[in-house]
Scaffold this active site. Structure first.
Site, mmCIF file in Angstrom:
data_model
loop_
_atom_site.group_PDB
_atom_site.id
_atom_site.type_symbol
_atom_site.label_atom_id
_atom_site.label_comp_id
_atom_site.label_asym_id
_atom_site.label_seq_id
_atom_site.Cartn_x
_atom_site.Cartn_y
_atom_site.Cartn_z
ATOM 1 N N HIS A 105 8.014 -0.999 5.830
ATOM 2 C CA HIS A 105 6.614 -0.554 5.790
ATOM 3 C C HIS A 105 6.019 -0.873 4.424
ATOM 4 O O HIS A 105 6.729 -1.279 3.510
ATOM 5 C CB HIS A 105 6.494 0.938 6.121
ATOM 6 C CG HIS A 105 7.333 1.850 5.271
ATOM 7 N ND1 HIS A 105 7.009 2.173 3.984
ATOM 8 C CD2 HIS A 105 8.493 2.505 5.537
ATOM 9 C CE1 HIS A 105 7.928 3.002 3.495
ATOM 10 N NE2 HIS A 105 8.840 3.206 4.409
ATOM 11 N N ASP A 109 -6.059 25.983 30.668
ATOM 12 C CA ASP A 109 -7.251 26.462 29.948
ATOM 13 C C ASP A 109 -6.983 26.663 28.456
ATOM 14 O O ASP A 109 -7.673 27.427 27.785
ATOM 15 C CB ASP A 109 -7.762 27.763 30.582
ATOM 16 C CG ASP A 109 -6.680 28.834 30.621
ATOM 17 O OD1 ASP A 109 -5.510 28.494 30.344
ATOM 18 O OD2 ASP A 109 -7.009 29.991 30.917
ATOM 19 N N ASP A 152 0.550 14.428 1.316
ATOM 20 C CA ASP A 152 1.511 13.622 2.087
ATOM 21 C C ASP A 152 2.697 13.353 1.165
ATOM 22 O O ASP A 152 2.616 12.489 0.290
ATOM 23 C CB ASP A 152 0.822 12.321 2.522
ATOM 24 C CG ASP A 152 1.718 11.460 3.396
ATOM 25 O OD1 ASP A 152 2.823 11.916 3.762
ATOM 26 O OD2 ASP A 152 1.304 10.326 3.713
ATOM 27 N N HIS A 161 -4.011 9.243 6.339
ATOM 28 C CA HIS A 161 -4.168 7.802 6.087
ATOM 29 C C HIS A 161 -5.674 7.608 5.932
ATOM 30 O O HIS A 161 -6.379 7.361 6.898
ATOM 31 C CB HIS A 161 -3.618 6.973 7.251
ATOM 32 C CG HIS A 161 -2.134 7.153 7.431
ATOM 33 N ND1 HIS A 161 -1.475 6.836 8.578
ATOM 34 C CD2 HIS A 161 -1.181 7.621 6.573
ATOM 35 C CE1 HIS A 161 -0.176 7.107 8.436
ATOM 36 N NE2 HIS A 161 0.022 7.585 7.232
ATOM 37 N N GLU A 198 8.042 9.913 -1.459
ATOM 38 C CA GLU A 198 6.589 9.728 -1.376
ATOM 39 C C GLU A 198 5.876 10.728 -2.269
ATOM 40 O O GLU A 198 6.120 11.932 -2.185
ATOM 41 C CB GLU A 198 6.122 9.922 0.070
ATOM 42 C CG GLU A 198 4.614 9.818 0.230
ATOM 43 C CD GLU A 198 4.156 9.811 1.680
ATOM 44 O OE1 GLU A 198 4.862 10.387 2.529
ATOM 45 O OE2 GLU A 198 3.093 9.230 1.943
ATOM 46 N N GLU A 235 5.187 5.290 -1.493
ATOM 47 C CA GLU A 235 6.265 5.789 -0.642
ATOM 48 C C GLU A 235 7.229 4.701 -0.171
ATOM 49 O O GLU A 235 7.335 4.432 1.021
ATOM 50 C CB GLU A 235 5.660 6.482 0.574
ATOM 51 C CG GLU A 235 4.581 5.681 1.304
ATOM 52 C CD GLU A 235 4.075 6.425 2.539
ATOM 53 O OE1 GLU A 235 4.911 6.829 3.364
ATOM 54 O OE2 GLU A 235 2.850 6.589 2.670
ATOM 55 N N HIS A 295 8.784 7.368 12.486
ATOM 56 C CA HIS A 295 7.902 8.453 12.946
ATOM 57 C C HIS A 295 8.694 9.459 13.784
ATOM 58 O O HIS A 295 8.259 9.847 14.872
ATOM 59 C CB HIS A 295 6.713 7.883 13.730
ATOM 60 C CG HIS A 295 5.806 7.054 12.875
ATOM 61 N ND1 HIS A 295 5.021 6.028 13.361
ATOM 62 C CD2 HIS A 295 5.563 7.088 11.546
ATOM 63 C CE1 HIS A 295 4.356 5.478 12.370
ATOM 64 N NE2 HIS A 295 4.658 6.096 11.253
ATOM 65 N N TYR A 347 16.036 1.949 4.883
ATOM 66 C CA TYR A 347 16.517 2.457 6.161
ATOM 67 C C TYR A 347 17.602 1.494 6.653
ATOM 68 O O TYR A 347 17.326 0.317 6.879
ATOM 69 C CB TYR A 347 15.372 2.543 7.179
ATOM 70 C CG TYR A 347 14.141 3.198 6.571
ATOM 71 C CD1 TYR A 347 13.984 4.576 6.594
ATOM 72 C CD2 TYR A 347 13.165 2.417 5.923
ATOM 73 C CE1 TYR A 347 12.880 5.174 5.997
ATOM 74 C CE2 TYR A 347 12.062 3.012 5.324
ATOM 75 C CZ TYR A 347 11.921 4.385 5.360
ATOM 76 O OH TYR A 347 10.837 4.967 4.765
ATOM 77 N N HIS A 374 -0.849 4.194 1.026
ATOM 78 C CA HIS A 374 -2.152 4.180 1.722
ATOM 79 C C HIS A 374 -3.090 5.115 0.969
ATOM 80 O O HIS A 374 -2.641 5.966 0.190
ATOM 81 C CB HIS A 374 -1.986 4.637 3.182
ATOM 82 C CG HIS A 374 -1.194 5.911 3.341
ATOM 83 N ND1 HIS A 374 -1.750 7.152 3.178
ATOM 84 C CD2 HIS A 374 0.123 6.130 3.610
ATOM 85 C CE1 HIS A 374 -0.814 8.085 3.363
ATOM 86 N NE2 HIS A 374 0.339 7.493 3.610
ATOM 87 N N ASP A 411 9.381 14.606 5.461
ATOM 88 C CA ASP A 411 8.032 14.091 5.153
ATOM 89 C C ASP A 411 7.039 15.093 5.714
ATOM 90 O O ASP A 411 6.894 15.216 6.935
ATOM 91 C CB ASP A 411 7.852 12.706 5.796
ATOM 92 C CG ASP A 411 6.561 12.024 5.348
ATOM 93 O OD1 ASP A 411 5.607 12.719 4.952
ATOM 94 O OD2 ASP A 411 6.513 10.776 5.421
ATOM 95 N N ARG A 417 13.301 7.969 1.934
ATOM 96 C CA ARG A 417 11.922 7.664 1.494
ATOM 97 C C ARG A 417 11.552 8.701 0.444
ATOM 98 O O ARG A 417 11.935 9.873 0.554
ATOM 99 C CB ARG A 417 10.946 7.721 2.686
ATOM 100 C CG ARG A 417 9.507 7.429 2.305
ATOM 101 C CD ARG A 417 8.584 7.086 3.489
ATOM 102 N NE ARG A 417 8.407 8.153 4.440
ATOM 103 C CZ ARG A 417 8.979 8.202 5.644
ATOM 104 N NH1 ARG A 417 9.773 7.225 6.037
ATOM 105 N NH2 ARG A 417 8.766 9.215 6.449
HETATM 106 N N1 GLY Z 1 3.485 10.975 6.672
HETATM 107 C C1 GLY Z 1 3.013 9.738 7.073
HETATM 108 C C2 GLY Z 1 3.080 8.770 5.977
HETATM 109 O O1 GLY Z 1 3.857 8.958 5.073
HETATM 110 O O2 GLY Z 1 2.328 7.854 5.902
HETATM 111 MN MN MN Z 2 2.202 8.475 3.615
HETATM 112 MN MN MN Z 3 4.437 10.866 4.470
#
Ligand code: GLY
Ligand code: MN
Ligand code: MN
Length: 436
Positions: free
Chosen positions: A346, A36, A267, A357, A405, A381, A239, A385, A350, A256, A403
């Site tokens: 990647h 619940d 972000d 996103h 960002e 970003e 991720h 890796y 975005h 991140d 990374r």
């Molecule tokens: N935190 C997800 C990205 O950097 O897109």
């Molecule tokens: Mn991002």
């Molecule tokens: Mn991010």
């Protein structure tokens, strides 16, 4: 967010829809977590964008030109007993007085009222596919109208995907939206700084997540997405969400995390040494990612297209990987074969907004990248890796993930890095980490 901001958005939507047509915008359902217990509720982003209304079980209806009211809100009625258990409701009166609906109805009355609103309209604007339960209701209402054609009643002639129209509105941020986004970013910066100061060998990844969460909650925000705190080779899992390993001296940690403040998401990612000092080998890779990010940001200006920053990132990254001996061959060959994707898999960013996103087309129908324009917000970003078991790479670089960002507003003259106050240069990061 000021109510007039929602009024302005609704006016823009109504203008785009035009008289004689109708739009249905449902909100997200409440989702059960276990038995619940529900997940913390978050309204649908489109619904919130147009209404500012944050309760579940609600539907906004827009009928431009309708004399008895153009903006109708279906929602839960006030119910003191239910509210004493589960929390306050606006009810029908506040739906009108506070949220600006021309009229408000109990959500249970949708079936009785909506077919009448749909009948003989030209176009129905609706985002089919987002909420299957609501899709079924819409199909049933259409069916109801189809059965009444002998009375001169018919369903709307066309259904048009509403997302696409709203995406274009959401892509350009108003001063009010930028104020919320900037607050989300400032809270996130506080969180990252707190985590950097707290970081030391022997603590757990989740402890850094907790430092960031502290600043979020302390300032009336939440995590915009589950934070990623990856020590050592965990940083290579793009991720990574476990956040349950111990941080070791000599490793880097990738963090991140971003706050969501009044439904606007930051972000931000930083990567730093667990013990506060980069090794020369780590610094080489770090500075390549940083140079790559700077090259991408230089390409952000009105008139350039969406892919320009990414292409600049790819060029800088490829040259840097060649210089370090991580790639071989000619620059042109490496670009053509996308050899960089082995280490940088990647894209460079975005759109950013109510959704981390965020919505907005990246390409037009003719497969051409869209142009960057003032008022858009995005992330930049890039990352490197290197798999822990990549025997072709010198061992001092194996198992490193980096990374960087940042969050950016496009202005008339270029890029405004909204998250610039959070250290990025090695010397600044090391200084901050010593200042605990
Ligand atoms: N935190 C997800 C990205 O950097 O897109
Ligand atoms: Mn991002
Ligand atoms: Mn991010």
């Amino acid at each position: 967010m000021e109510q007039w901001e929602f009024v302005r958005r609704r006016e823009e939507l109504m203008e785009m829809i035009g008289a004689g047509n109708i739009a249905l915008v449902p909100t997200a359902p409440q989702v059960q977590r276990n038995r619940d217990i529900s997940y913390p509720y978050r309204p649908d982003s489109y619904f919130y964008y147009l209404t500012g209304f944050c309760e579940p079980e609600a539907l906004a209806v827009f009928v431009p030109g309708r004399a008895q009211g153009e903006y109708l809100l279906f929602c839960r009625e006030s119910d003191p007993a239910a509210e004493s258990w589960h929390g306050r409701r606006a009810g029908l009166d506040k739906a009108r007085s506070q949220y600006g609906a021309d009229d408000a109805f109990p959500i249970e009355d949708m079936d009785d009222i909506i077919p009448g609103l749909l009948e003989n309209r030209k176009q129905l604007y609706y985002a089919m596919g987002a909420y299957p339960v609501f899709d079924t209701l819409v199909l049933e209402w259409m069916q109801t109208l189809r059965q009444r054609t002998r009375s001169g009643i018919r369903p709307p002639l066309e259904t048009i995907n509403l997302d696409h129209i709203l995406n274009e509105l959401r892509l350009f941020k108003s001063p009010n939206e930028l104020a919320c986004l900037n607050t989300a970013i400032d809270i996130s910066i506080k969180g990252h700084q707190r985590a950097m100061r707290y970081c030391r060998p022997g603590i757990m990844e989740y402890e850094l997540a907790a430092e960031i969460q502290y600043e979020c909650l302390k300032h009336g925000a939440h995590n915009a997405y589950p934070p990623i705190v990856g020590g050592g080779q965990n940083a290579c899992i793009l991720h990574y969400l476990d956040n349950d390993r111990m941080l070791k001296s000599g490793d880097l940690v990738l963090v991140d995390a971003g706050a969501e403040y009044q439904y606007y998401a930051a972000d931000i990612c930083r990567t730093y040494p667990v013990n506060g000092r980069f090794t020369p080998a780590q610094a080489q890779l770090y500075n390549l990612v940083l140079d790559t990010q700077k090259a991408a940001i230089r390409e952000i200006k009105p008139g350039n297209h969406w892919d320009d920053p990414h292409q600049a990132a790819v060029r800088t990254m490829t040259q840097g990987l060649l210089d370090l001996g991580l790639l071989s061959g000619s620059f042109e060959q490496c670009i053509e074969k996308k050899s960089y994707q082995r280490f940088f898999m990647h894209r460079t960013g975005h759109w950013l907004g109510i959704d981390v996103h965020d919505v907005g087309d990246y390409k037009f129908e003719n497969n051409v990248w869209r142009l960057l324009e003032t008022g858009m917000t995005l992330t930049v970003e890039p990352g490197i890796y290197i798999a822990a078991d990549d025997g072709s790479v010198p061992d001092y670089w194996r198992g490193i993930g980096i990374r960087i960002e940042d969050d950016i507003l496009i202005t008339a003259t270029g890029a405004d890095v909204l998250s610039a106050a959070l250290p990025r240069e090695i010397i600044e990061i090391e200084a901050l980490m010593q200042s605990r």
